[in-house]
Design a protein around this motif. Structure first.
Motif, PDB file in Angstrom:
ATOM      1  N   GLU A  25      -5.699  -2.108  -5.259  1.00 43.92           N
ATOM      2  CA  GLU A  25      -5.049  -2.255  -3.959  1.00 43.92           C
ATOM      3  C   GLU A  25      -5.473  -3.518  -3.224  1.00 43.92           C
ATOM      4  N   ARG A  26      -6.457  -4.231  -3.734  1.00 50.15           N
ATOM      5  CA  ARG A  26      -6.801  -5.529  -3.149  1.00 50.15           C
ATOM      6  C   ARG A  26      -5.873  -6.622  -3.657  1.00 50.15           C
ATOM      7  N   GLU A  27      -5.156  -6.337  -4.749  1.00 47.99           N
ATOM      8  CA  GLU A  27      -4.238  -7.334  -5.312  1.00 47.99           C
ATOM      9  C   GLU A  27      -2.941  -6.660  -5.747  1.00 47.99           C
ATOM     10  N   PHE A  71       0.857  -1.183   0.000  1.00 47.74           N
ATOM     11  CA  PHE A  71       0.000   0.000   0.000  1.00 47.74           C
ATOM     12  C   PHE A  71       0.899   1.241   0.000  1.00 47.74           C
ATOM     13  N   PHE A  72       0.529   2.213  -0.828  1.00 48.14           N
ATOM     14  CA  PHE A  72       1.312   3.449  -0.918  1.00 48.14           C
ATOM     15  C   PHE A  72       0.368   4.627  -1.094  1.00 48.14           C
ATOM     16  N   ASP A 126     -15.915   7.128   3.578  1.00 48.90           N
ATOM     17  CA  ASP A 126     -14.566   6.922   4.097  1.00 48.90           C
ATOM     18  C   ASP A 126     -13.595   7.422   3.050  1.00 48.90           C
ATOM     19  N   ASP A 127     -12.700   8.340   3.441  1.00 50.99           N
ATOM     20  CA  ASP A 127     -11.826   8.965   2.442  1.00 50.99           C
ATOM     21  C   ASP A 127     -10.618   8.116   2.055  1.00 50.99           C
ATOM     22  N   PRO A 177      -3.686   3.485   6.236  1.00 55.76           N
ATOM     23  CA  PRO A 177      -3.035   2.307   5.651  1.00 55.76           C
ATOM     24  C   PRO A 177      -3.977   1.112   5.623  1.00 55.76           C
ATOM     25  N   PHE A 178      -3.837   0.293   4.590  1.00 53.08           N
ATOM     26  CA  PHE A 178      -4.571  -0.953   4.387  1.00 53.08           C
ATOM     27  C   PHE A 178      -6.018  -0.750   3.949  1.00 53.08           C
ATOM     28  N   THR A 179      -6.436   0.496   3.685  1.00 57.87           N
ATOM     29  CA  THR A 179      -7.754   0.707   3.094  1.00 57.87           C
ATOM     30  C   THR A 179      -7.653   0.562   1.580  1.00 57.87           C
ATOM     31  N   THR A 180      -8.686   0.017   0.969  1.00 59.86           N
ATOM     32  CA  THR A 180      -8.627  -0.299  -0.462  1.00 59.86           C
ATOM     33  C   THR A 180      -9.625   0.490  -1.295  1.00 59.86           C
ATOM     34  N   ASP A 181     -10.392   1.363  -0.676  1.00 63.19           N
ATOM     35  CA  ASP A 181     -11.394   2.136  -1.411  1.00 63.19           C
ATOM     36  C   ASP A 181     -11.452   3.534  -0.812  1.00 63.19           C
ATOM     37  N   ALA A 182     -12.134   4.448  -1.495  1.00 63.14           N
ATOM     38  CA  ALA A 182     -12.228   5.826  -1.006  1.00 63.14           C
ATOM     39  C   ALA A 182     -13.494   6.475  -1.538  1.00 63.14           C
TER      40      ALA A 182
END
Length: 521
Positions: free
Chosen positions: A83-85, A58-59, A158-159, A163-168
């Motif tokens: 970001e899930r893969e 994640f970056f 959710d913005d 770290p480790f979030t995959t959506d926004a």
């Protein structure tokens, strides 16, 4: 087109505000790079499934270009397409065809497999995920562009900055945060979002029924929103009781293509007592829409444009938590984010989440081509929580390979939908020793498979019951100042009968081990 002119004019205003003469542009930024190793046996509790094992990446880099004391431009950069893969060691660079290749004509003979002796990778491609400008006026902080939105516990918005979030939750538009006084407990904001300028076909066949684009007002989607929030946490810090009460209201309207008129109200409550924190959030959804996206929550889609299907979207979803501190001692030295001092606390907590479902998702949209009527009832009662809302490490946190188990409005392995979830546990937090948490999570489906669907031989999650099972999560994290955090986690999941997707299906317990490290900059 008046709405389009409004948003374009707002962007032009923001550009004019920051394009004036300036002696210098100051650049600042912050972000993180995170790695998370995971081993998961029996994903989604299926007996025949293979063990998942990979290291996720994640970056995020959030950059500010400040022109002066009043105006800035913000740019968020990310580098991974999905970001899930986004795995370490993924996406090898193709190699040329061997000179002795004996490949059938018309077949690509390049080698896509990674070179074990000289590994080469596809280069990362930075992408801009948010871009917006801010300008501070006397009574309004104006924000224009593509910006994120965060609200409450993250049920709806959710913005995606953690770290480790995959959506926004990201919207194109303009916001005015109204400033009544310098240090205020009551805040307001109003705004406009251009959700869609160019639409597409709403038909289940995908056939275009009209031309789409900026010359067609009928395919537009626009959102107007308002927030009101009272927050005296800072003003009453240390006084034994403080509160945060907020309401987010949005009205989404669409032209003749989708005939959307959707109203959403999100109420958030946060009460902090001497030794207790109580949070609750409720989302109310009302309205109607012919948007085909609602079929993903159990709605019907339009087969014939002359007989347009407009779904009723009424639904209510709830979530909440309570944390009671058994003891607290010590204090932080300096700002909390620097993780300095000897602050320590012991607490117990409990939480719940309720997301209604729609059993129509078990039904095919148009099972008989000769009968152009959908068995779905044109009422979307299901509600899906934001993908970043995670009650546990296993339940509603599936890997992407498990997405094939998704059922419209009934089940999603990656997000809370059609479920009642409860959790309870113990939490120890210490600046010096790190943080430990033990949690028990249980969940059941609110809507399981109707008898008619069972008799028709339909299979899937919920065909043999509504119990999703129980899991136990253990985790430990430790921050080394502001710059680095590492941790470990483990989970054991015991499946319920809802995972028996067919009469002869076998389910087994799932085990998970994780380790992670985050570099903050």
């Amino acid at each position: 087109m008046q709405r389009g002119s409004f948003i374009l004019g707002s962007f032009g205003l923001a550009g004019a505000l920051i394009s004036g003469t300036a002696s210098a542009i100051f650049v600042d930024g912050h972000g993180y790079y995170s790695l998370r190793g995971e081993t998961r046996t029996k994903p989604e509790f299926q007996a025949g499934s293979s063990t998942f094992q990979a290291v996720d990446q994640f970056f995020r880099l959030d950059t500010e270009l400040r022109v002066n004391d009043k105006s800035s431009v913000f740019v968020e950069f990310k580098v991974f397409d999905d970001e899930r893969e986004a795995f370490l060691g993924d996406k090898a660079r193709p190699q040329p065809c061997p000179s002795g290749a004996n490949t059938p004509a018309g077949t690509d003979c390049q080698i896509d497999h990674q070179n074990s002796g000289e590994p080469r990778y596809q280069p990362y491609q930075p992408k801009v995920t948010k871009l917006y400008a801010k300008y501070a006026m006397d009574y309004c902080l104006l924000t224009a562009g593509r910006r994120g939105r965060q609200w409450g516990m993250g049920m709806l918005l959710d913005d995606g900055t953690r770290p480790f979030t995959t959506d926004a939750s990201v919207f194109d538009g303009v916001t005015c945060d109204i400033n009544i006084q310098k240090s205020q407990t009551l805040g307001f904001s109003v705004g406009y979002d251009k959700i869609s300028e160019t639409g597409s076909s709403i038909l289940s066949t995908g056939v275009d029924s009209q031309s789409y684009g900026a010359t067609n007002n009928g395919d537009d989607l626009d959102q107007f929103f308002l927030t009101i929030e009272y927050n005296d946490h800072r003003a009453n810090a240390g006084k034994g009781f403080s509160k945060q009460i907020g309401i987010y209201f949005a009205n989404i309207v669409g032209g003749d293509n989708t005939r959307t008129d959707l109203k959403i109200a999100d109420l958030y409550l946060n009460f902090q007592l001497q030794d207790m924190v109580i949070q609750n959030e409720a989302v109310f959804r009302l309205g109607r829409s012919a948007d085909p996206s609602w079929s993903l929550l159990g709605g019907a889609r339009t087969l014939d444009i002359e007989d347009r299907v407009v779904n009723d979207l009424q639904s209510i979803a709830l979530a909440g938590s309570v944390e009671y501190f058994l003891s607290r001692s010590g204090a932080y030295l300096g700002p909390k984010e620097y993780n300095q001092g000897n602050a320590t606390s012991h607490s117990i907590f409990a939480g719940y989440a309720y997301a209604p479902g729609d059993a129509d998702g078990y039904l095919g949209e148009y099972p008989d081509p000769a009968v152009p009527n959908s068995p779905r009832d044109k009422k979307v009662t299901a509600f899906a929580f934001h993908p970043n809302f995670k009650p546990g490490l296993l339940l509603f946190n599936g890997r992407k390979k498990s997405d094939s188990m998704r059922i419209d409005g009934v089940f999603d392995p990656y997000r809370v939908v059609n479920a009642t979830v409860f959790n309870a546990g113990y939490r120890y937090q210490s600046v010096e020793n790190g943080n430990f948490e033990a949690k028990l999570v249980t969940a059941k489906m609110n809507e399981s498979m109707p008898t008619s669907a069972q008799e028709a031989g339909t299979t899937g999650v919920g065909s043999n019951g509504d119990n999703l099972g129980v899991e136990v999560d253990l985790s430990y994290t430790r921050a080394l100042g502001k710059e680095m955090e590492f941790g470990f986690a483990g989970a054991i999941g015991l499946p319920g009968n809802a995972w028996e997707t067919s009469p002869d299906a076998k389910v087994e317990s799932s085990y998970l081990l994780q380790s992670h490290v985050t570099f903050n900059f």
